[in-house]
Scaffold this active site. Structure first.
Site, PDB file in Angstrom:
ATOM      1  N   ASP A   7       0.685  -1.219   0.346  1.00 34.94           N
ATOM      2  CA  ASP A   7       0.082   0.188   0.102  1.00 34.94           C
ATOM      3  C   ASP A   7       1.004   1.365   0.193  1.00 34.94           C
ATOM      4  OD1 ASP A   7      -2.120   1.377   0.314  1.00 34.94           O
ATOM      5  OD2 ASP A   7      -2.574   1.386   2.561  1.00 34.94           O
ATOM      6  N   GLU A  68      -1.143  -1.205  -5.396  1.00 31.88           N
ATOM      7  CA  GLU A  68      -1.880  -0.460  -4.801  1.00 31.88           C
ATOM      8  C   GLU A  68      -2.229   0.596  -6.389  1.00 31.88           C
ATOM      9  OE1 GLU A  68      -5.343   0.485  -1.843  1.00 31.88           O
ATOM     10  OE2 GLU A  68      -5.037   2.903  -2.269  1.00 31.88           O
ATOM     11  N   ASP A 141      -3.075   0.920   6.776  1.00 28.47           N
ATOM     12  CA  ASP A 141      -2.469   0.457   6.162  1.00 28.47           C
ATOM     13  C   ASP A 141      -1.614  -0.660   5.973  1.00 28.47           C
ATOM     14  OD1 ASP A 141      -1.053   4.301   5.707  1.00 28.47           O
ATOM     15  OD2 ASP A 141      -1.261   3.397   7.071  1.00 28.47           O
TER      16      ASP A 141
END
Lengths: 198, 198
Positions: A7, A68, A141
């Site tokens: 992330d 991501e 996260d």
């Protein structure tokens, strides 16, 4: 298959390694968040994330890296840093010849919760349950990184099958177009032939 | 001082090395454009740019890297790739402990043409003239990379002086605030003293 989910972020970059087993079984190998100081220079911060990812690739030897996908609809300043981190992470993977996959936040949410519009708490709850963790990964996260890895493990076989089907369809279309072109050429030749004899 | 200017981009990434001499004299050391195939995977393309920049840093040993600051007002897709390239380039520099500076397109245009709204042709013309090049650098990304390096050479001394002045002002303000706080504390002590003797 072992996946490193990332992330991307400058202040907090979530890293999560997940092993995929039979069917949809998944297990957590490692999860953490890399933090870089807000007051440090951008190149330094990017280097710190890069070195942390390199260390994780060395330690956990994942077979694929899932990152991501960043969108620029959100906060412009944050998004640029996030995009830069995602690029730096992708290079770490490419340098080791590891495949990299990008998944959108809604793909990730849909994969783990069933809804592309789930909130952070729902994602964390599902990740905790799916990986049978003793406590919820924190901050968000960290949970997101694990969710990304799970999303990749579950979507990849379907994506691969879809890509195969699309390739086959494209091949069929090409063959069909070639036959049409051949037939058209034959008709042209026939007509030219007629023209010559008339 | 030797500067590597980088106009970040995935399809074309401009690289230009410029030496700064006495006053405003500048000379071109090297200029080129790194191209990566549009149909290649993003991580591969980023890695190619990263490797090219590493090679340039080895060959030309600049003392600083100046990168165009990316804005996300423009085409969203392009901007994400550009941001990722700029992050990757910044890491190449940070890994060698080279300072990195970001300059906006209008700063660069203003530095070399006198107008922050100059068009690509004007920038190319001025870069060609300032560096006394036999022919105009092409494509525009190559000229932009040289313009970035020139902009950095010309702005940096002023920026450094400004930063020094700001640091001095901040120091003075800190001292002043400390004295005020000291005086306030003394007044408080005096009052407490009065309270005790009364």
């Amino acid at each position: 298959m072992r996946v490193l989910g990332v992330d991307p972020g400058l202040t907090r970059c979530g890293l999560g390694v997940v092993d995929g087993g039979l069917g949809r079984s998944v297990s957590c190998v490692a999860v953490d968040v890399v933090r870089t100081p807000v007051d440090a220079a951008l190149p330094r911060r990017l280097l710190q994330v890069s070195e942390a990812v390199d260390a994780w690739l060395d330690t956990h030897t994942p077979e694929v890296v899932a990152i991501e996908r960043v969108f620029s609809q959100h906060n412009v300043r944050t998004v640029m840093g996030t995009a830069q981190v995602s690029g730096v992470v992708a290079v770490c993977a490419a340098r080791r010849n590891l495949p990299v996959a990008f998944h959108t936040p809604s793909e990730v949410k849909a994969a783990v919760t069933g809804s592309g519009r789930a909130d952070k708490a729902q994602v964390t709850t599902m990740v905790t349950r799916l990986l049978r963790l003793a406590k919820a990964p924190s901050p968000a996260d960290a949970a997101d990184a694990l969710a990304l890895a799970i999303c990749h493990l579950w979507r990849e076989p379907m994506r691969a099958r879809l890509a195969e089907a699309e390739a086959k369809a494209a091949e069929l279309a090409r063959t069909h177009r070639a036959r049409l072109a051949e037939a058209a050429a034959r008709r042209r030749d026939d007509r030219t032939g007629t023209g010559l004899t008339s």
